[in-house]
Design a protein around this motif. Structure first.
Motif, PDB file in Angstrom:
ATOM      1  N   GLN A   9       0.835  -1.204   0.000  1.00  0.00           N
ATOM      2  CA  GLN A   9       0.000   0.000   0.000  1.00  0.00           C
ATOM      3  C   GLN A   9       0.874   1.260   0.000  1.00  0.00           C
ATOM      4  O   GLN A   9       0.613   2.203  -0.747  1.00  0.00           O
ATOM      5  CB  GLN A   9      -0.918   0.003   1.219  1.00  0.00           C
ATOM      6  CG  GLN A   9      -1.852   1.183   1.263  1.00  0.00           C
ATOM      7  CD  GLN A   9      -2.743   1.169   2.509  1.00  0.00           C
ATOM      8  OE1 GLN A   9      -2.618   0.309   3.374  1.00  0.00           O
ATOM      9  NE2 GLN A   9      -3.630   2.133   2.600  1.00  0.00           N
ATOM     10  N   HIS A  11       3.952   1.511  -1.084  1.00  0.00           N
ATOM     11  CA  HIS A  11       4.611   1.592  -2.384  1.00  0.00           C
ATOM     12  C   HIS A  11       3.684   2.217  -3.424  1.00  0.00           C
ATOM     13  O   HIS A  11       4.092   3.091  -4.197  1.00  0.00           O
ATOM     14  CB  HIS A  11       5.041   0.188  -2.828  1.00  0.00           C
ATOM     15  CG  HIS A  11       5.931   0.180  -4.009  1.00  0.00           C
ATOM     16  ND1 HIS A  11       5.462   0.300  -5.287  1.00  0.00           N
ATOM     17  CD2 HIS A  11       7.273   0.089  -4.115  1.00  0.00           C
ATOM     18  CE1 HIS A  11       6.463   0.268  -6.125  1.00  0.00           C
ATOM     19  NE2 HIS A  11       7.578   0.141  -5.445  1.00  0.00           N
ATOM     20  N   LYS A  12       2.430   1.807  -3.450  1.00  0.00           N
ATOM     21  CA  LYS A  12       1.457   2.370  -4.400  1.00  0.00           C
ATOM     22  C   LYS A  12       1.232   3.857  -4.150  1.00  0.00           C
ATOM     23  O   LYS A  12       1.129   4.649  -5.088  1.00  0.00           O
ATOM     24  CB  LYS A  12       0.124   1.621  -4.308  1.00  0.00           C
ATOM     25  CG  LYS A  12       0.185   0.219  -4.879  1.00  0.00           C
ATOM     26  CD  LYS A  12      -1.118  -0.517  -4.673  1.00  0.00           C
ATOM     27  CE  LYS A  12      -1.018  -1.953  -5.144  1.00  0.00           C
ATOM     28  NZ  LYS A  12      -2.238  -2.724  -4.871  1.00  0.00           N
ATOM     29  N   GLN A  13       1.164   4.240  -2.884  1.00  0.00           N
ATOM     30  CA  GLN A  13       0.978   5.655  -2.548  1.00  0.00           C
ATOM     31  C   GLN A  13       2.180   6.483  -2.982  1.00  0.00           C
ATOM     32  O   GLN A  13       2.022   7.566  -3.545  1.00  0.00           O
ATOM     33  CB  GLN A  13       0.745   5.824  -1.044  1.00  0.00           C
ATOM     34  CG  GLN A  13      -0.582   5.304  -0.575  1.00  0.00           C
ATOM     35  CD  GLN A  13      -0.720   5.331   0.935  1.00  0.00           C
ATOM     36  OE1 GLN A  13       0.241   5.488   1.673  1.00  0.00           O
ATOM     37  NE2 GLN A  13      -1.954   5.146   1.414  1.00  0.00           N
ATOM     38  N   ASP A  15       4.252   5.835  -5.379  1.00  0.00           N
ATOM     39  CA  ASP A  15       4.289   5.906  -6.848  1.00  0.00           C
ATOM     40  C   ASP A  15       3.432   7.040  -7.408  1.00  0.00           C
ATOM     41  O   ASP A  15       3.696   7.538  -8.501  1.00  0.00           O
ATOM     42  CB  ASP A  15       3.834   4.580  -7.465  1.00  0.00           C
ATOM     43  CG  ASP A  15       4.895   3.508  -7.378  1.00  0.00           C
ATOM     44  OD1 ASP A  15       6.077   3.849  -7.146  1.00  0.00           O
ATOM     45  OD2 ASP A  15       4.548   2.325  -7.537  1.00  0.00           O
ATOM     46  N   ARG A  16       2.415   7.462  -6.666  1.00  0.00           N
ATOM     47  CA  ARG A  16       1.520   8.523  -7.152  1.00  0.00           C
ATOM     48  C   ARG A  16       1.949   9.925  -6.722  1.00  0.00           C
ATOM     49  O   ARG A  16       1.336  10.906  -7.137  1.00  0.00           O
ATOM     50  CB  ARG A  16       0.107   8.248  -6.657  1.00  0.00           C
ATOM     51  CG  ARG A  16      -0.538   7.041  -7.298  1.00  0.00           C
ATOM     52  CD  ARG A  16      -1.999   6.928  -6.923  1.00  0.00           C
ATOM     53  NE  ARG A  16      -2.154   6.646  -5.499  1.00  0.00           N
ATOM     54  CZ  ARG A  16      -2.520   5.482  -4.991  1.00  0.00           C
ATOM     55  NH1 ARG A  16      -2.780   4.482  -5.795  1.00  0.00           N
ATOM     56  NH2 ARG A  16      -2.651   5.311  -3.700  1.00  0.00           N
ATOM     57  N   LEU A  17       2.987  10.038  -5.908  1.00  0.00           N
ATOM     58  CA  LEU A  17       3.394  11.339  -5.382  1.00  0.00           C
ATOM     59  C   LEU A  17       4.259  12.114  -6.364  1.00  0.00           C
ATOM     60  O   LEU A  17       4.990  11.518  -7.159  1.00  0.00           O
ATOM     61  CB  LEU A  17       4.174  11.148  -4.074  1.00  0.00           C
ATOM     62  CG  LEU A  17       3.379  10.603  -2.898  1.00  0.00           C
ATOM     63  CD1 LEU A  17       4.317  10.333  -1.730  1.00  0.00           C
ATOM     64  CD2 LEU A  17       2.294  11.577  -2.479  1.00  0.00           C
ATOM     65  N   PRO A  18       4.225  13.445  -6.272  1.00  0.00           N
ATOM     66  CA  PRO A  18       5.117  14.264  -7.104  1.00  0.00           C
ATOM     67  C   PRO A  18       6.576  14.107  -6.655  1.00  0.00           C
ATOM     68  O   PRO A  18       6.857  13.736  -5.509  1.00  0.00           O
ATOM     69  CB  PRO A  18       4.624  15.696  -6.882  1.00  0.00           C
ATOM     70  CG  PRO A  18       3.680  15.648  -5.746  1.00  0.00           C
ATOM     71  CD  PRO A  18       3.304  14.245  -5.479  1.00  0.00           C
ATOM     72  N   ASP A  19       7.505  14.395  -7.563  1.00  0.00           N
ATOM     73  CA  ASP A  19       8.932  14.186  -7.314  1.00  0.00           C
ATOM     74  C   ASP A  19       9.450  14.893  -6.068  1.00  0.00           C
ATOM     75  O   ASP A  19      10.258  14.339  -5.330  1.00  0.00           O
ATOM     76  CB  ASP A  19       9.758  14.631  -8.522  1.00  0.00           C
ATOM     77  CG  ASP A  19       9.554  13.726  -9.722  1.00  0.00           C
ATOM     78  OD1 ASP A  19       9.031  12.607  -9.546  1.00  0.00           O
ATOM     79  OD2 ASP A  19       9.927  14.133 -10.837  1.00  0.00           O
TER      80      ASP A  19
END
Length: 78
Positions: A9, A11-13, A15-19
């Protein structure tokens, strides 16, 4: 929730975050690891460790396209 599910969970979160937030998370985890004196695991890697890691990332199963070792050799010419 198991640790494995929690890791997935998280890891998925991530992956969606800005740099810029990813950089902050990386800084925070480095801080926590230093505070608990946990090795980052890659600071003492030599060239062969990095080569193996790169190849594993190149050939990881998440890719929709399948690659072979021959493909990797054609693309990477030292």
């Amino acid at each position: 929730m198991t640790i494995t599910n929690l890791r997935e969970q998280l890891h998925k979160q991530i992956d969606r975050l800005p740099d810029e937030l990813i950089e902050q998370i990386a800084d925070f985890t480095s801080f926590i690891m230093a505070r608990r004196q946990i090795s980052q695991g890659y600071t003492d890697w030599d060239k062969s460790h990095w080569r193996k890691f790169s190849l594993e990332q190149f050939l990881r199963e998440e890719d929709e396209v399948e690659y072979s070792l021959k493909d990797a050799r054609e693309i990477y010419r030292p």
